[in-house]
Design a protein around this motif. Structure first.
Motif, PDB file in Angstrom:
ATOM      1  N   ALA A  23       0.840  -0.950   0.070  1.00 16.79           N
ATOM      2  CA  ALA A  23      -0.019   0.104   0.031  1.00 16.79           C
ATOM      3  C   ALA A  23       0.962   1.520   0.058  1.00 16.79           C
ATOM      4  O   ALA A  23       0.567   2.203  -0.727  1.00 16.79           O
ATOM      5  CB  ALA A  23      -0.867  -0.149   1.229  1.00 16.79           C
ATOM      6  N   TRP A  24       2.003   1.330   0.605  1.00 20.51           N
ATOM      7  CA  TRP A  24       2.975   2.433   0.870  1.00 20.51           C
ATOM      8  C   TRP A  24       3.750   2.489  -0.552  1.00 20.51           C
ATOM      9  O   TRP A  24       3.718   3.472  -0.993  1.00 20.51           O
ATOM     10  CB  TRP A  24       3.780   2.247   2.001  1.00 20.51           C
ATOM     11  CG  TRP A  24       4.807   3.172   2.008  1.00 20.51           C
ATOM     12  CD1 TRP A  24       4.773   4.543   2.131  1.00 20.51           C
ATOM     13  CD2 TRP A  24       6.167   2.901   1.704  1.00 20.51           C
ATOM     14  NE1 TRP A  24       6.230   4.937   2.041  1.00 20.51           N
ATOM     15  CE2 TRP A  24       6.964   4.100   1.639  1.00 20.51           C
ATOM     16  CE3 TRP A  24       6.771   1.650   1.319  1.00 20.51           C
ATOM     17  CZ2 TRP A  24       8.256   4.257   1.563  1.00 20.51           C
ATOM     18  CZ3 TRP A  24       8.363   1.818   1.026  1.00 20.51           C
ATOM     19  CH2 TRP A  24       9.027   2.794   1.237  1.00 20.51           C
ATOM     20  N   ALA A  25       4.434   1.589  -0.970  1.00 21.39           N
ATOM     21  CA  ALA A  25       5.244   1.256  -2.007  1.00 21.39           C
ATOM     22  C   ALA A  25       4.366   1.428  -3.390  1.00 21.39           C
ATOM     23  O   ALA A  25       4.716   2.221  -4.362  1.00 21.39           O
ATOM     24  CB  ALA A  25       6.184   0.488  -1.888  1.00 21.39           C
ATOM     25  N   ARG A  26       3.409   0.861  -3.472  1.00 22.57           N
ATOM     26  CA  ARG A  26       2.683   0.677  -4.472  1.00 22.57           C
ATOM     27  C   ARG A  26       1.329   1.662  -5.005  1.00 22.57           C
ATOM     28  O   ARG A  26       1.043   1.748  -6.221  1.00 22.57           O
ATOM     29  CB  ARG A  26       2.550  -0.910  -5.176  1.00 22.57           C
ATOM     30  CG  ARG A  26       3.756  -1.607  -5.360  1.00 22.57           C
ATOM     31  CD  ARG A  26       4.522  -1.372  -6.470  1.00 22.57           C
ATOM     32  NE  ARG A  26       3.812  -1.849  -7.538  1.00 22.57           N
ATOM     33  CZ  ARG A  26       3.781  -2.852  -8.405  1.00 22.57           C
ATOM     34  NH1 ARG A  26       4.429  -3.882  -7.821  1.00 22.57           N
ATOM     35  NH2 ARG A  26       2.978  -3.117  -9.512  1.00 22.57           N
ATOM     36  N   ALA A  27       0.744   1.494  -3.889  1.00 21.00           N
ATOM     37  CA  ALA A  27      -0.570   2.255  -3.697  1.00 21.00           C
ATOM     38  C   ALA A  27      -0.512   3.764  -3.431  1.00 21.00           C
ATOM     39  O   ALA A  27      -1.648   4.464  -3.215  1.00 21.00           O
ATOM     40  CB  ALA A  27      -1.612   1.624  -3.032  1.00 21.00           C
ATOM     41  N   GLY A  28       0.605   4.222  -2.998  1.00 25.92           N
ATOM     42  CA  GLY A  28       0.615   5.644  -2.556  1.00 25.92           C
ATOM     43  C   GLY A  28       0.057   6.103  -1.104  1.00 25.92           C
ATOM     44  O   GLY A  28      -0.291   7.265  -0.970  1.00 25.92           O
ATOM     45  N   ARG A  29       0.051   5.091  -0.333  1.00 24.49           N
ATOM     46  CA  ARG A  29      -0.680   5.185   0.935  1.00 24.49           C
ATOM     47  C   ARG A  29       0.616   5.903   1.841  1.00 24.49           C
ATOM     48  O   ARG A  29       1.460   6.037   1.303  1.00 24.49           O
ATOM     49  CB  ARG A  29      -1.109   4.077   1.595  1.00 24.49           C
ATOM     50  CG  ARG A  29      -2.271   3.406   0.884  1.00 24.49           C
ATOM     51  CD  ARG A  29      -3.428   4.061   0.940  1.00 24.49           C
ATOM     52  NE  ARG A  29      -4.533   3.226   0.752  1.00 24.49           N
ATOM     53  CZ  ARG A  29      -5.113   3.015  -0.481  1.00 24.49           C
ATOM     54  NH1 ARG A  29      -4.585   3.537  -1.507  1.00 24.49           N
ATOM     55  NH2 ARG A  29      -6.202   2.252  -0.665  1.00 24.49           N
ATOM     56  N   SER A  30       0.182   6.346   3.011  1.00 23.81           N
ATOM     57  CA  SER A  30       1.114   7.263   3.927  1.00 23.81           C
ATOM     58  C   SER A  30       1.964   6.193   4.329  1.00 23.81           C
ATOM     59  O   SER A  30       1.996   5.059   4.354  1.00 23.81           O
ATOM     60  CB  SER A  30       0.176   7.754   4.922  1.00 23.81           C
ATOM     61  OG  SER A  30       1.114   8.036   6.019  1.00 23.81           O
ATOM     62  N   ALA A  31       3.320   6.682   4.587  1.00 16.44           N
ATOM     63  CA  ALA A  31       4.446   5.993   5.213  1.00 16.44           C
ATOM     64  C   ALA A  31       3.914   5.702   6.626  1.00 16.44           C
ATOM     65  O   ALA A  31       4.636   4.467   7.147  1.00 16.44           O
ATOM     66  CB  ALA A  31       5.422   6.836   5.211  1.00 16.44           C
ATOM     67  N   LEU A  32       2.925   6.067   7.113  1.00 16.15           N
ATOM     68  CA  LEU A  32       2.370   5.549   8.382  1.00 16.15           C
ATOM     69  C   LEU A  32       2.070   3.944   8.400  1.00 16.15           C
ATOM     70  O   LEU A  32       1.866   3.428   9.339  1.00 16.15           O
ATOM     71  CB  LEU A  32       1.276   6.416   8.915  1.00 16.15           C
ATOM     72  CG  LEU A  32       1.599   7.876   9.441  1.00 16.15           C
ATOM     73  CD1 LEU A  32       0.381   8.795   9.820  1.00 16.15           C
ATOM     74  CD2 LEU A  32       2.636   7.785  10.457  1.00 16.15           C
TER      75      LEU A  32
END
Length: 107
Positions: A23-32
């Motif tokens: 989600a963080w690396a590929r879907a642009g979600r927050s680093a949280l």
């Protein structure tokens, strides 16, 4: 705790942790998203130590079949993609292999 239950919990933790990174690396979600991802992956590693397998490598190999089953379940339940015939055939082959590795008589 029965091995299959441990493996099922470990698979959910591993997939959840990996999905957080995805989600963080590929879907642009927050680093949280990385914090619960790391926690889930640590839980996964600890759960595998609870396996009743005599040797770690054999336990990890047998776990692979359960992980594949959980990943196919995730595909369907979370991503909304129904498994096709090839997914189910491959899953069956993997579960048979995992059962052989885990429960074959040795001596």
């Amino acid at each position: 705790m029965p091995t299959l239950f441990v493996y099922a919990l470990a698979a959910l933790a591993e997939i959840g942790g990996c999905f957080a990174f995805w989600a963080w690396a590929r879907a642009g979600r927050s680093a949280l998203w990385l914090a619960p991802g790391v926690a889930a992956l640590c839980l996964f590693a600890w759960l595998l130590t609870l396996s009743e397998a005599e040797h770690a490598g054999r336990g990890f190999a047998a776990y692979g079949g359960i992980y594949i089953a959980a990943a196919i379940g995730w595909l369907w339940a979370v991503e909304g993609v129904r498994p096709d015939r090839s997914d189910l055939i491959g899953l069956t082959v993997c579960l048979i292999g995992a059962a052989i590795i885990l429960w074959a008589p040795r001596g």
